[in-house]
Design a protein around this motif. Structure first.
Motif, PDB file in Angstrom:
ATOM      1  N   LEU A 262      28.499  51.700  37.800  1.00 51.59           N
ATOM      2  CA  LEU A 262      29.832  51.275  37.400  1.00 51.59           C
ATOM      3  C   LEU A 262      30.015  49.773  37.474  1.00 51.59           C
ATOM      4  CD1 LEU A 262      31.585  54.400  38.618  1.00 51.59           C
ATOM      5  CD2 LEU A 262      31.772  53.442  36.324  1.00 51.59           C
ATOM      6  N   LEU A 263      29.223  49.105  38.303  1.00 52.34           N
ATOM      7  CA  LEU A 263      29.215  47.631  38.225  1.00 52.34           C
ATOM      8  C   LEU A 263      28.677  47.215  36.852  1.00 52.34           C
ATOM      9  CD1 LEU A 263      27.976  46.700  41.819  1.00 52.34           C
ATOM     10  CD2 LEU A 263      30.177  46.067  40.795  1.00 52.34           C
ATOM     11  N   GLY A 264      27.764  48.037  36.316  1.00 49.48           N
ATOM     12  CA  GLY A 264      27.249  47.782  34.973  1.00 49.48           C
ATOM     13  C   GLY A 264      28.293  48.084  33.904  1.00 49.48           C
ATOM     14  N   TYR A 265      28.969  49.234  34.071  1.00 50.86           N
ATOM     15  CA  TYR A 265      30.026  49.561  33.119  1.00 50.86           C
ATOM     16  C   TYR A 265      31.112  48.485  33.160  1.00 50.86           C
ATOM     17  CZ  TYR A 265      33.985  51.953  31.006  1.00 50.86           C
ATOM     18  OH  TYR A 265      35.053  52.266  30.224  1.00 50.86           O
ATOM     19  N   GLY A 266      31.424  48.015  34.364  1.00 55.04           N
ATOM     20  CA  GLY A 266      32.461  46.991  34.534  1.00 55.04           C
ATOM     21  C   GLY A 266      32.110  45.710  33.814  1.00 55.04           C
TER      22      GLY A 266
ATOM     23  N   VAL B 119      28.609  48.622  52.559  1.00 60.34           N
ATOM     24  CA  VAL B 119      28.790  47.330  51.889  1.00 60.34           C
ATOM     25  C   VAL B 119      27.407  46.702  51.684  1.00 60.34           C
ATOM     26  CG1 VAL B 119      29.756  45.010  52.158  1.00 60.34           C
ATOM     27  CG2 VAL B 119      31.076  47.011  52.872  1.00 60.34           C
ATOM     28  N   PRO B 120      27.141  46.180  50.477  1.00 60.26           N
ATOM     29  CA  PRO B 120      25.804  45.637  50.194  1.00 60.26           C
ATOM     30  C   PRO B 120      25.410  44.558  51.195  1.00 60.26           C
ATOM     31  CG  PRO B 120      27.167  45.659  48.205  1.00 60.26           C
ATOM     32  CD  PRO B 120      28.054  46.042  49.338  1.00 60.26           C
ATOM     33  N   ASP B 121      24.130  44.547  51.550  1.00 56.39           N
ATOM     34  CA  ASP B 121      23.693  43.535  52.519  1.00 56.39           C
ATOM     35  C   ASP B 121      23.058  42.315  51.847  1.00 56.39           C
ATOM     36  OD1 ASP B 121      21.591  45.008  51.639  1.00 56.39           O
ATOM     37  OD2 ASP B 121      20.804  45.515  53.621  1.00 56.39           O
ATOM     38  N   ARG B 122      22.548  42.484  50.632  1.00 63.82           N
ATOM     39  CA  ARG B 122      21.956  41.324  49.945  1.00 63.82           C
ATOM     40  C   ARG B 122      23.033  40.647  49.100  1.00 63.82           C
ATOM     41  NH1 ARG B 122      17.553  40.697  52.928  1.00 63.82           N
ATOM     42  NH2 ARG B 122      15.962  42.305  52.614  1.00 63.82           N
TER      43      ARG B 122
ATOM     44  N   VAL C 229      34.548  43.504  43.779  1.00 63.68           N
ATOM     45  CA  VAL C 229      35.066  43.638  45.141  1.00 63.68           C
ATOM     46  C   VAL C 229      35.829  44.965  45.271  1.00 63.68           C
ATOM     47  CG1 VAL C 229      36.739  42.717  46.795  1.00 63.68           C
ATOM     48  CG2 VAL C 229      35.151  41.171  45.612  1.00 63.68           C
ATOM     49  N   ALA C 230      36.641  45.281  44.252  1.00 64.19           N
ATOM     50  CA  ALA C 230      37.425  46.521  44.300  1.00 64.19           C
ATOM     51  C   ALA C 230      36.505  47.739  44.317  1.00 64.19           C
ATOM     52  CB  ALA C 230      38.376  46.587  43.107  1.00 64.19           C
ATOM     53  N   LEU C 231      35.466  47.736  43.477  1.00 63.62           N
ATOM     54  CA  LEU C 231      34.549  48.879  43.428  1.00 63.62           C
ATOM     55  C   LEU C 231      33.842  49.054  44.772  1.00 63.62           C
ATOM     56  CD1 LEU C 231      32.998  48.462  39.854  1.00 63.62           C
ATOM     57  CD2 LEU C 231      34.413  50.364  40.641  1.00 63.62           C
ATOM     58  N   ILE C 232      33.383  47.942  45.352  1.00 61.45           N
ATOM     59  CA  ILE C 232      32.673  48.020  46.627  1.00 61.45           C
ATOM     60  C   ILE C 232      33.622  48.524  47.725  1.00 61.45           C
ATOM     61  CG2 ILE C 232      31.582  46.614  48.436  1.00 61.45           C
ATOM     62  CD1 ILE C 232      30.416  44.913  46.056  1.00 61.45           C
ATOM     63  N   ALA C 233      34.860  48.016  47.697  1.00 57.97           N
ATOM     64  CA  ALA C 233      35.831  48.419  48.716  1.00 57.97           C
ATOM     65  C   ALA C 233      36.165  49.899  48.590  1.00 57.97           C
ATOM     66  CB  ALA C 233      37.102  47.572  48.586  1.00 57.97           C
TER      67      ALA C 233
ATOM     68  N   SER D  28      37.775  32.751  33.475  1.00 59.52           N
ATOM     69  CA  SER D  28      38.752  33.807  33.711  1.00 59.52           C
ATOM     70  C   SER D  28      38.071  35.175  33.742  1.00 59.52           C
ATOM     71  CB  SER D  28      39.818  33.750  32.622  1.00 59.52           C
ATOM     72  OG  SER D  28      40.728  34.785  32.784  1.00 59.52           O
ATOM     73  N   THR D  29      37.089  35.359  32.849  1.00 63.13           N
ATOM     74  CA  THR D  29      36.331  36.607  32.814  1.00 63.13           C
ATOM     75  C   THR D  29      35.565  36.799  34.130  1.00 63.13           C
ATOM     76  OG1 THR D  29      36.091  36.362  30.445  1.00 63.13           O
ATOM     77  CG2 THR D  29      34.558  37.849  31.524  1.00 63.13           C
ATOM     78  N   LEU D  30      34.974  35.720  34.632  1.00 64.39           N
ATOM     79  CA  LEU D  30      34.243  35.809  35.902  1.00 64.39           C
ATOM     80  C   LEU D  30      35.179  36.193  37.041  1.00 64.39           C
ATOM     81  CD1 LEU D  30      31.823  32.715  35.782  1.00 64.39           C
ATOM     82  CD2 LEU D  30      31.263  35.131  35.482  1.00 64.39           C
ATOM     83  N   VAL D  31      36.378  35.628  37.039  1.00 62.48           N
ATOM     84  CA  VAL D  31      37.348  35.952  38.094  1.00 62.48           C
ATOM     85  C   VAL D  31      37.672  37.451  38.054  1.00 62.48           C
ATOM     86  CG1 VAL D  31      39.732  35.626  38.862  1.00 62.48           C
ATOM     87  CG2 VAL D  31      38.354  33.641  38.222  1.00 62.48           C
ATOM     88  N   VAL D  32      37.962  37.945  36.840  1.00 62.47           N
ATOM     89  CA  VAL D  32      38.321  39.358  36.708  1.00 62.47           C
ATOM     90  C   VAL D  32      37.158  40.246  37.171  1.00 62.47           C
ATOM     91  CG1 VAL D  32      38.889  41.201  35.080  1.00 62.47           C
ATOM     92  CG2 VAL D  32      39.959  38.956  34.840  1.00 62.47           C
ATOM     93  N   TYR D  33      35.938  39.886  36.751  1.00 62.58           N
ATOM     94  CA  TYR D  33      34.789  40.727  37.101  1.00 62.58           C
ATOM     95  C   TYR D  33      34.507  40.658  38.602  1.00 62.58           C
ATOM     96  CZ  TYR D  33      30.230  42.921  37.039  1.00 62.58           C
ATOM     97  OH  TYR D  33      29.178  43.756  37.295  1.00 62.58           O
TER      98      TYR D  33
END
Lengths: 282, 249
Positions: B58-62, B128-131, B114-118, B104-109
């Motif tokens: 989903l990070l990919g879909y995002g 939570v990812p360590d790398r 962060v939201a997906l990980i949370a 702006s796109t980078l900010v949104v992504y």
């Protein structure tokens, strides 16, 4: 002083020649009108002067620079209102103006612009809720917010109702009073007569005439005297209207007939324009 | 610099004010994560817990939704409405305008990630990812690559109305084939082969490597260079064909 000048300007789109050698000058501080029927080359001329299009040949100088090569410093000094360009529908009027103000080094205060274009009541309204006329006023506001020296207005009142047109004319007059140079295109003759210090008439990419509206109309020497006598319409063209009228009214009084619907007029810019632009149409 | 900041803030305001855009590019990936995570988050996919595997997909879909689809649709609409043309008459330098849109796109992504990980941490027990450095670098690479491809795509879309249809026709199949939602190994051989060409497949692979195997981005030079090559290709097309003016007639 010259604000803009073009010489032998040519531009073709494929096989269609939009401009076929146009030469004119715009003086600083004047309202200069480009008149002509659709397809005459008005918009192409404006787009070349505003730096949107490259000319095929000829020279162009706007505020001392070639618009093809001019950069940000030059764009600080011009304002452009094109025929159809939307702005962000989700911003309010004030937000839109503040956004554009931020692009300029020395913008005009947003409140002043709001007032100048008469949108005080709509400051907090989203652009998507504005009427067509209000959107056009915002368009003008966005072009004014950088406090430009030279303003390009491509058909600024097309689609306006009569009251909105009068209001727009007042705004343009007040801009002229502020010392702005304005190039506007229009196909309303009364608009050109009301607003423009000088007009250029374009037809099929060529300049047909240039001068003050009264001068262009005055190029036609004769004054027309029209009246009806016993149902018959009569027209007298004369170079000496005082004498002609005196004789006519004297005769009518002496002989006891009436000059019904008596009218004395100079040919208007409209008639000159029509004769310049429509003579060779089928 | 002042103007870039000014324009970046405006782009953010515009993004969040546009409900359609904010929904489809920001909320939808989060919604899919919650939905699919509830359905097979507890299953095992390729030896890993489903929800952990899904987070990477989903990070990919995002990235496809935000940087590719969202950016190109909104740019085509702005171009066809004449907004970009109007900007060209202002002193705002074109490079600054583009930089602000990318920023702006980078900010949104970044917020999306962060939201997906949370959400993964809170609801599906995904660590939570360590790398973090490697993760940040690969997400940045992906965002830039898909933004470049999005900019390039605008050149081939002729109308504002058609933009979302064209973009969806490209990016939805791409996200499926690249394995955003399922393991691509369960796909027919032909689809898997197409997937091997697509940048999203390789991007998701690197993200999975970083998230699931605690790897570093520099240990996967092959996949990283395929993603970067797509990005460079997209940038070349974008620079060559990007238009500021509506298509006339």
């Amino acid at each position: 002083m010259t604000a803009a000048a073009v010489s032998e300007l040519r531009k073709a789109y494929g096989s269609f020649e939009a401009l076929r050698g146009v030469t004119f000058e715009i003086h600083a501080g004047e309202v200069f009108g480009l008149l002509g029927p659709n397809g005459a080359g008005k918009t192409t001329t404006v787009e070349i002067l505003a730096g949107y299009r490259r000319r095929d040949s000829g020279t162009a100088s706007v505020l001392g620079e070639d618009p093809e090569r001019a950069g940000s410093a030059w764009r600080e000094r011009i304002g452009v209102v094109l025929q159809s360009s939307a702005t962000y529908a989700n911003l309010t009027v004030a937000e839109s103006l503040r956004l554009f103000a931020g692009y300029y080094a020395k913008p005009r205060p947003v409140d002043e612009v709001v007032e100048l274009v008469g949108l005080q009541d709509k400051r907090r309204a989203r652009v998507r809720t504005l009427s067509g006329g209000q959107k056009r006023r915002l368009d003008l506001g966005l072009a004014l917010v950088g406090d430009p020296e030279l303003l390009f207005l491509d058909e600024p009142t097309t689609g306006f109702d009569p009251a909105a047109r009068r209001a727009a004319w007042e705004t343009i007059r007040s801009l002229r009073a502020l010392g702005k140079t304005i190039l506007l295109t229009t196909h309303y003759l009364d608009e050109a007569e009301q607003l423009c210090d000088r007009v250029a008439v374009l037809r099929e990419g060529r300049l047909e005439a240039i001068g003050a509206p009264a001068e262009l109309a005055g190029a036609e020497p004769a004054t027309e005297i029209r009246y009806r006598r016993e149902g018959e319409r009569l027209l007298v063209r004369t170079e000496d209207p005082t004498r002609e009228l005196h004789e006519l009214t004297g005769r009518a009084l002496a002989e006891g007939w009436r000059l019904e619907e008596l009218e004395v007029r100079r040919p208007s810019l409209e008639e000159v324009y029509l004769s310049l632009t429509e003579t060779e149409r089928e | 610099m002042r103007v870039l900041w000014h324009e970046l803030r405006a782009q953010q305001l515009l993004f969040w004010r546009s409900r359609e855009l904010a929904f489809f590019t920001f909320l939808l990936p989060i919604g899919f994560f919650v939905l699919l995570g509830s359905v097979y988050g507890e299953d095992e996919i390729e030896g890993v817990k489903g929800s952990r595997y899904l987070l990477a997909g989903l990070l990919g879909y995002g990235v496809a939704a935000t940087a590719f689809a969202g950016l190109s649709i909104s740019l085509v609409i702005r171009r066809e409405e004449g907004i970009l043309k109007r900007l060209r008459a202002t002193p705002l330098p074109p490079a600054t305008a583009i930089a602000a849109m990318l920023g702006s796109t980078l900010v949104v992504y970044a917020l999306e990630a962060v939201a997906l990980i949370a959400i993964g941490r809170a609801f599906f027990d995904v660590p939570v990812p360590d790398r973090l450095l490697s993760l940040a670098l690969v997400l940045l690479l992906g965002a830039l690559t898909f933004a470049a491809l999005g900019l390039a795509l605008t050149a081939f879309i002729r109308s504002g109305e058609g933009s979302s249809a064209v973009v969806n026709a490209i990016y939805l199949p791409m996200t499926f084939i690249s394995g955003s939602f399922f393991s691509p190994h369960s796909f027919p051989r032909a689809l898997e082969l197409i997937g091997e060409i697509l940048p999203l497949t390789h991007f998701i692979r690197v993200v999975r490597y970083v998230l699931l195997e605690h790897g570093q981005i520099w240990s996967r030079p092959g996949a990283v260079s395929i993603v970067a090559a797509w990005g460079v290709g997209g940038a070349i097309v974008a620079i060559r064909y990007f238009r500021w003016e509506p298509r006339e007639g």
